[in-house]
Design a protein around this motif. Structure first.
Motif, PDB file in Angstrom:
ATOM      1  N   SER A  60      52.479  14.290  24.807  1.00 20.33           N
ATOM      2  CA  SER A  60      52.536  15.247  25.916  1.00 20.33           C
ATOM      3  C   SER A  60      51.163  15.814  26.244  1.00 20.33           C
ATOM      4  O   SER A  60      50.823  16.029  27.412  1.00 20.33           O
ATOM      5  CB  SER A  60      53.507  16.389  25.582  1.00 20.33           C
ATOM      6  OG  SER A  60      54.836  15.940  25.619  1.00 20.33           O
ATOM      7  N   VAL A  61      50.364  16.061  25.203  1.00 18.82           N
ATOM      8  CA  VAL A  61      49.006  16.570  25.447  1.00 18.82           C
ATOM      9  C   VAL A  61      48.159  15.488  26.103  1.00 18.82           C
ATOM     10  O   VAL A  61      47.372  15.766  27.022  1.00 18.82           O
ATOM     11  CB  VAL A  61      48.368  17.053  24.129  1.00 18.82           C
ATOM     12  CG1 VAL A  61      46.934  17.522  24.384  1.00 18.82           C
ATOM     13  CG2 VAL A  61      49.174  18.185  23.520  1.00 18.82           C
ATOM     14  N   LEU A  62      48.313  14.246  25.684  1.00 13.90           N
ATOM     15  CA  LEU A  62      47.577  13.151  26.328  1.00 13.90           C
ATOM     16  C   LEU A  62      47.910  13.085  27.819  1.00 13.90           C
ATOM     17  O   LEU A  62      47.024  12.860  28.657  1.00 13.90           O
ATOM     18  CB  LEU A  62      47.925  11.820  25.662  1.00 13.90           C
ATOM     19  CG  LEU A  62      47.352  11.576  24.262  1.00 13.90           C
ATOM     20  CD1 LEU A  62      47.963  10.325  23.638  1.00 13.90           C
ATOM     21  CD2 LEU A  62      45.831  11.443  24.318  1.00 13.90           C
ATOM     22  N   VAL A  63      49.182  13.301  28.161  1.00 14.90           N
ATOM     23  CA  VAL A  63      49.583  13.298  29.568  1.00 14.90           C
ATOM     24  C   VAL A  63      48.991  14.496  30.300  1.00 14.90           C
ATOM     25  O   VAL A  63      48.409  14.357  31.385  1.00 14.90           O
ATOM     26  CB  VAL A  63      51.117  13.292  29.699  1.00 14.90           C
ATOM     27  CG1 VAL A  63      51.525  13.449  31.164  1.00 14.90           C
ATOM     28  CG2 VAL A  63      51.713  12.007  29.132  1.00 14.90           C
TER      29      VAL A  63
ATOM     30  N   VAL B 253      54.349   9.504  28.771  1.00 16.27           N
ATOM     31  CA  VAL B 253      54.562   9.438  27.323  1.00 16.27           C
ATOM     32  C   VAL B 253      54.693   7.982  26.886  1.00 16.27           C
ATOM     33  O   VAL B 253      54.169   7.583  25.837  1.00 16.27           O
ATOM     34  CB  VAL B 253      55.817  10.246  26.936  1.00 16.27           C
ATOM     35  CG1 VAL B 253      56.214   9.984  25.481  1.00 16.27           C
ATOM     36  CG2 VAL B 253      55.575  11.747  27.157  1.00 16.27           C
ATOM     37  N   HIS B 254      55.375   7.189  27.685  1.00 10.74           N
ATOM     38  CA  HIS B 254      55.531   5.769  27.365  1.00 10.74           C
ATOM     39  C   HIS B 254      54.170   5.084  27.246  1.00 10.74           C
ATOM     40  O   HIS B 254      53.926   4.313  26.300  1.00 10.74           O
ATOM     41  CB  HIS B 254      56.373   5.088  28.450  1.00 10.74           C
ATOM     42  CG  HIS B 254      56.653   3.643  28.185  1.00 10.74           C
ATOM     43  ND1 HIS B 254      57.574   3.224  27.256  1.00 10.74           N
ATOM     44  CD2 HIS B 254      56.107   2.511  28.713  1.00 10.74           C
ATOM     45  CE1 HIS B 254      57.589   1.896  27.229  1.00 10.74           C
ATOM     46  NE2 HIS B 254      56.713   1.445  28.103  1.00 10.74           N
ATOM     47  N   GLU B 255      53.271   5.365  28.183  1.00  8.43           N
ATOM     48  CA  GLU B 255      51.932   4.776  28.116  1.00  8.43           C
ATOM     49  C   GLU B 255      51.176   5.265  26.891  1.00  8.43           C
ATOM     50  O   GLU B 255      50.433   4.497  26.251  1.00  8.43           O
ATOM     51  CB  GLU B 255      51.139   5.109  29.379  1.00  8.43           C
ATOM     52  CG  GLU B 255      49.750   4.476  29.401  1.00  8.43           C
ATOM     53  CD  GLU B 255      48.902   4.915  30.584  1.00  8.43           C
ATOM     54  OE1 GLU B 255      47.704   4.554  30.607  1.00  8.43           O
ATOM     55  OE2 GLU B 255      49.428   5.619  31.482  1.00  8.43           O
ATOM     56  N   ALA B 256      51.364   6.540  26.533  1.00  5.34           N
ATOM     57  CA  ALA B 256      50.689   7.085  25.353  1.00  5.34           C
ATOM     58  C   ALA B 256      51.076   6.321  24.097  1.00  5.34           C
ATOM     59  O   ALA B 256      50.224   6.009  23.251  1.00  5.34           O
ATOM     60  CB  ALA B 256      51.033   8.574  25.198  1.00  5.34           C
ATOM     61  N   PHE B 257      52.353   6.007  23.966  1.00  4.11           N
ATOM     62  CA  PHE B 257      52.798   5.257  22.796  1.00  4.11           C
ATOM     63  C   PHE B 257      52.313   3.812  22.852  1.00  4.11           C
ATOM     64  O   PHE B 257      51.879   3.258  21.837  1.00  4.11           O
ATOM     65  CB  PHE B 257      54.325   5.332  22.662  1.00  4.11           C
ATOM     66  CG  PHE B 257      54.791   6.542  21.902  1.00  4.11           C
ATOM     67  CD1 PHE B 257      55.056   6.470  20.547  1.00  4.11           C
ATOM     68  CD2 PHE B 257      54.946   7.766  22.534  1.00  4.11           C
ATOM     69  CE1 PHE B 257      55.464   7.584  19.833  1.00  4.11           C
ATOM     70  CE2 PHE B 257      55.355   8.892  21.838  1.00  4.11           C
ATOM     71  CZ  PHE B 257      55.616   8.797  20.477  1.00  4.11           C
ATOM     72  N   ASP B 258      52.386   3.198  24.026  1.00  2.00           N
ATOM     73  CA  ASP B 258      51.959   1.808  24.150  1.00  2.00           C
ATOM     74  C   ASP B 258      50.473   1.645  23.839  1.00  2.00           C
ATOM     75  O   ASP B 258      50.072   0.706  23.130  1.00  2.00           O
ATOM     76  CB  ASP B 258      52.239   1.286  25.562  1.00  2.00           C
ATOM     77  CG  ASP B 258      53.676   0.866  25.757  1.00  2.00           C
ATOM     78  OD1 ASP B 258      54.425   0.825  24.750  1.00  2.00           O
ATOM     79  OD2 ASP B 258      54.064   0.579  26.896  1.00  2.00           O
TER      80      ASP B 258
END
Length: 279
Positions: free
Chosen positions: A143-146, A154-159
């Motif tokens: 969430s902080v990355l977003v 969030v999906h991109e953060a995990f990928d």
């Protein structure tokens, strides 16, 4: 036939809704019972159980224990555990300490990659204290990355960064799934292998069941129909229970994590089966 959803998260771990809100949504979804299965904590159970009494929804005491085997995360669900068992509570505290170390390692990796995020920002985003019985996990970091514009979702953060194979992924030593099964039994509960389709390690799943796990979560929001059939058949062959769960986390940054409450459900008869399996 009344139906139940046996896998969901609240603000006690990485869910977005209070435990009582989960109960309200379960009522709206037409469920008769739910299990609160936060990561490495039972801190959300009491509030949910109180709401359940008011709204007429059975709330099963549960937990989702984070483990590692063969280099990957494996999660073990515990049902009808004694949430006041001091040995279990101490073990969960140790797991949360490992999780905090993992978070620190992740943030250091992200900073090395030029993504400047502090634990204070993550704690503020999570809306909870840095200590206590609640957990902070990768979705909070995502969430902080977003919010800082490093990723779009969030999906991109995990990928790209946080998931297995991501540039910042770390996986420190943890308890094994076999130990987690034993812990759950020692706390009076029944142990179930969570979302086995995510592991791509059916031989390992079968070994966990043969070690003593009481069931397999065949029906999960991230499983394909083929996954669901395969794990239901595995459970029948190994003579253990089949469970179902949405793995509800709520909406974060405009994206639903996993699926809504009740999107995966099973007949309430499974509750008596779990009670019978509980040690």
């Amino acid at each position: 036939m009344t139906e139940v959803d046996l896998h969901m998260h609240t603000t006690a771990s990485d869910g977005m809704n209070r435990p009582s809100e989960n109960v309200r949504m379960a009522l709206e979804a037409g469920l008769s019972a739910i299990a609160i299965t936060d990561h490495d904590t039972v801190a959300g159970y009491v509030e949910a159980a109180q709401a359940g009494q008011t709204l007429g929804i059975t709330v099963v005491p549960g937990v989702e224990i984070s483990t590692v085997a063969e280099g990957q995360d494996i999660h073990i669900l515990g049902y009808y555990i004694d949430v006041n068992d001091e040995r279990l509570l101490e073990r969960l505290r140790q797991l949360r300490s490992t999780r905090e170390n993992r978070n620190a390692m992740l943030l250091e990796r992200l900073r090395e990659l030029g993504l400047d995020i502090t634990i204070e920002e993550v704690i503020e985003q999570a809306g909870k204290s840095a200590s206590g019985d609640e957990t902070i996990g990768r979705p909070h970091i995502a969430s902080v990355l977003v919010s800082k514009g490093y990723v779009a979702s969030v999906h991109e953060a995990f990928d790209r960064y946080l998931g297995k194979g991501g540039a910042a992924y770390v996986n420190p030593p943890r308890v094994s799934p076999f130990e987690a099964v034993d812990w759950i039994h020692e706390a009076g509960g029944a142990a179930v292998v969570a979302h086995p389709g995510l592991y791509q390690a059916d031989e390992l799943v079968e070994r966990i069941v043969r070690h003593g796990a009481d069931g397999i979560e065949a029906f999960h929001s991230d499983h394909t129909p083929e996954d669901e059939s395969r794990y239901a058949e595995m459970a029948a062959r190994l003579q253990v229970l089949v469970t179902a769960g949405s793995d509800f986390h709520g909406e974060r940054n405009g994206h639903e994590l996993h699926a809504p409450i009740g999107s995966r459900r099973i007949g309430a008869h499974v509750l008596e089966q779990l009670k019978a399996r509980a040690k």
